[in-house]
Motif scaffolding. Structure first.
Motif, short mmCIF file in Angstrom:
data_model
loop_
_atom_site.label_atom_id
_atom_site.label_comp_id
_atom_site.label_asym_id
_atom_site.label_seq_id
_atom_site.Cartn_x
_atom_site.Cartn_y
_atom_site.Cartn_z
N SER A 29 0.82 -1.21 0.00
CA SER A 29 0.00 0.00 0.00
C SER A 29 0.85 1.26 0.00
O SER A 29 0.37 2.34 -0.34
CB SER A 29 -0.93 0.01 1.21
OG SER A 29 -0.19 0.00 2.42
N ALA A 33 -1.20 2.63 -5.46
CA ALA A 33 -2.21 3.64 -5.11
C ALA A 33 -3.63 3.08 -5.09
O ALA A 33 -4.55 3.62 -5.71
CB ALA A 33 -2.13 4.81 -6.09
N GLY A 34 -3.81 1.96 -4.39
CA GLY A 34 -5.15 1.40 -4.26
C GLY A 34 -5.41 0.30 -5.26
O GLY A 34 -4.58 -0.05 -6.10
N THR A 36 -8.72 0.25 -6.86
CA THR A 36 -9.78 0.71 -7.74
C THR A 36 -9.37 1.99 -8.48
O THR A 36 -8.46 2.70 -8.05
CB THR A 36 -11.07 1.01 -6.95
OG1 THR A 36 -10.84 2.16 -6.11
CG2 THR A 36 -11.48 -0.19 -6.10
N ASP A 38 -11.12 4.71 -8.65
CA ASP A 38 -11.42 5.87 -7.79
C ASP A 38 -10.29 6.14 -6.81
O ASP A 38 -9.94 7.29 -6.55
CB ASP A 38 -12.74 5.64 -7.03
CG ASP A 38 -13.95 5.75 -7.94
OD1 ASP A 38 -13.81 6.30 -9.05
OD2 ASP A 38 -15.03 5.28 -7.54
N GLU A 39 -9.72 5.07 -6.24
CA GLU A 39 -8.60 5.25 -5.32
C GLU A 39 -7.39 5.85 -6.03
O GLU A 39 -6.71 6.72 -5.49
CB GLU A 39 -8.24 3.91 -4.68
CG GLU A 39 -9.29 3.43 -3.67
CD GLU A 39 -9.04 2.01 -3.19
OE1 GLU A 39 -9.53 1.66 -2.10
OE2 GLU A 39 -8.36 1.24 -3.91
N ALA A 40 -7.13 5.37 -7.25
CA ALA A 40 -6.00 5.90 -8.02
C ALA A 40 -6.22 7.37 -8.37
O ALA A 40 -5.30 8.19 -8.26
CB ALA A 40 -5.80 5.08 -9.29
N THR A 42 -8.00 9.56 -6.74
CA THR A 42 -7.84 10.35 -5.52
C THR A 42 -6.36 10.61 -5.24
O THR A 42 -5.96 11.73 -4.89
CB THR A 42 -8.48 9.63 -4.32
OG1 THR A 42 -9.89 9.51 -4.54
CG2 THR A 42 -8.24 10.40 -3.03
N SER A 43 -5.53 9.59 -5.43
CA SER A 43 -4.08 9.75 -5.23
C SER A 43 -3.51 10.74 -6.23
O SER A 43 -2.66 11.58 -5.88
CB SER A 43 -3.38 8.40 -5.37
OG SER A 43 -3.78 7.50 -4.36
N PHE A 271 -1.87 0.93 -9.82
CA PHE A 271 -3.00 0.52 -8.97
C PHE A 271 -3.57 -0.78 -9.51
O PHE A 271 -3.27 -1.21 -10.62
CB PHE A 271 -4.08 1.61 -8.93
CG PHE A 271 -5.04 1.56 -10.09
CD1 PHE A 271 -6.29 0.95 -9.95
CD2 PHE A 271 -4.70 2.11 -11.32
CE1 PHE A 271 -7.18 0.89 -11.02
CE2 PHE A 271 -5.57 2.06 -12.39
CZ PHE A 271 -6.82 1.45 -12.25
#
Length: 300
Positions: A29, A33-34, A36, A38-40, A42-43, A271
């Motif tokens: 982690s 960067a995640g 999903t 969406d997580e990527a 956000t990063s 990700f």
């Protein structure tokens, strides 16, 4: 624990399958960067706020099932739409084996055409990652074929490949990311000593810049960074012709420092669930990365 040990582990299919169930543990982690989109995103938004551009890699490689390759192509289209929808400063890095190169060259090309058409509609760029040496020459040939139709595609050249300085001459005018190389290969194909790899790295970057071609300098090595900074200043290379690149999660303070000094900078942001092979290669590259991973595990 040696470099070859981690590179051996990176190819273990059973461990890779188990890793997808573990999630981003074992310190992954910190450098992934995640899982999903969406997580990527956000990063990447956080990176953009700090003045850092990004290239997104949806992790995975060496696909052998047609459905998996089709899903990978669809994921690339989803990423392009997410970039457009969220107005982030990022493009995409893709691996040909994830898009089905080992299944069918024609299918892989069809996937690339869809991705490149969508990227062109959004004014975006696709970088084709270089993988192991078994796919080296075919990757170059495919990029040259794609460049006949698309100007929004580039690739990666590895300075540990013995023929790299010759091969780069065929790629003048094409945006390239220059890296050292992270796969375990036979010494007949690649240099094994750091000094030679570094020397070739500098020559590849300098030659591509001197040809007027866009060049991404992908290294965490302070001495190489300083050498390129001196070169571009001495030769009046415009700052819109090159950029520095580093991996997400590594040397973050240096990334920020370079961007704050006005050097063009992009962070490589991986990700996805298929993170295991990428993570093992990062552990193999530098001994201090193992300590980095252990700290990540102990902090859970």
């Amino acid at each position: 624990m040696s470099r070859s040990f981690f590179l051996f582990l990176s190819k273990n299919k059973a461990l890779n399958k188990s890793a997808k169930k573990w999630g981003l543990r074992l310190g992954a982690s910190k450098v992934v960067a995640g899982v999903t989109i969406d997580e990527a995103i956000t990063s990447i938004q956080r990176l953009n706020e700090l003045g850092l551009k990004a290239t997104i890699d949806h992790l995975g490689e060496f696909v052998t099932e047609r459905e998996e390759a089709e899903n990978a192509a669809s994921a690339c289209l989803d990423i392009l739409e997410a970039i457009e929808r969220n107005h982030v400063d990022a493009h995409i890095s893709v691996k040909l084996t994830k898009l089905g190169l080992d299944i069918s060259r024609e299918m892989c090309l069809e996937h690339l055409y869809r991705i490149l058409d969508t990227a062109r509609q959004h004014g975006n760029f696709i970088n084709i990652d270089m993988e192991d040496y078994a796919h080296y020459h075919e990757t170059i040939d495919l990029v040259l074929e794609l460049r006949k139709t698309y100007d929004n595609v580039g690739t990666v050249m590895q300075s540990y490949v013995r023929s790299g300085l010759e091969d780069i001459e065929r790629l003048k005018g094409i945006p390239l990311r220059i890296v050292k190389g992270a796969y375990q290969e036979d010494s007949a194909a690649v240099y094994q000593d750091k000094e030679t790899i570094d020397e070739v790295f500098l020559e590849m970057v300098k030659n591509h810049l001197k040809s007027g071609s866009y060049t991404a300098v992908a290294t965490h090595d302070d001495s190489l960074i300083r050498a390129i900074q001196t070169f571009v200043q001495d030769h009046n290379v415009p700052r819109d012709q090159f950029e520095f690149q580093m991996l997400y999660g590594f040397r973050h303070e240096l990334q920020l420092s370079l961007a704050e000094q006005g050097w063009p900078f992009r962070t490589y942001v991986p990700f996805g669930q298929d993170w295991y092979g990428y993570f093992m290669r990062r552990l193999a590259e530098r001994p201090q990365n193992v300590t980095f991973a252990l700290r990540g595990m102990l902090s859970k």
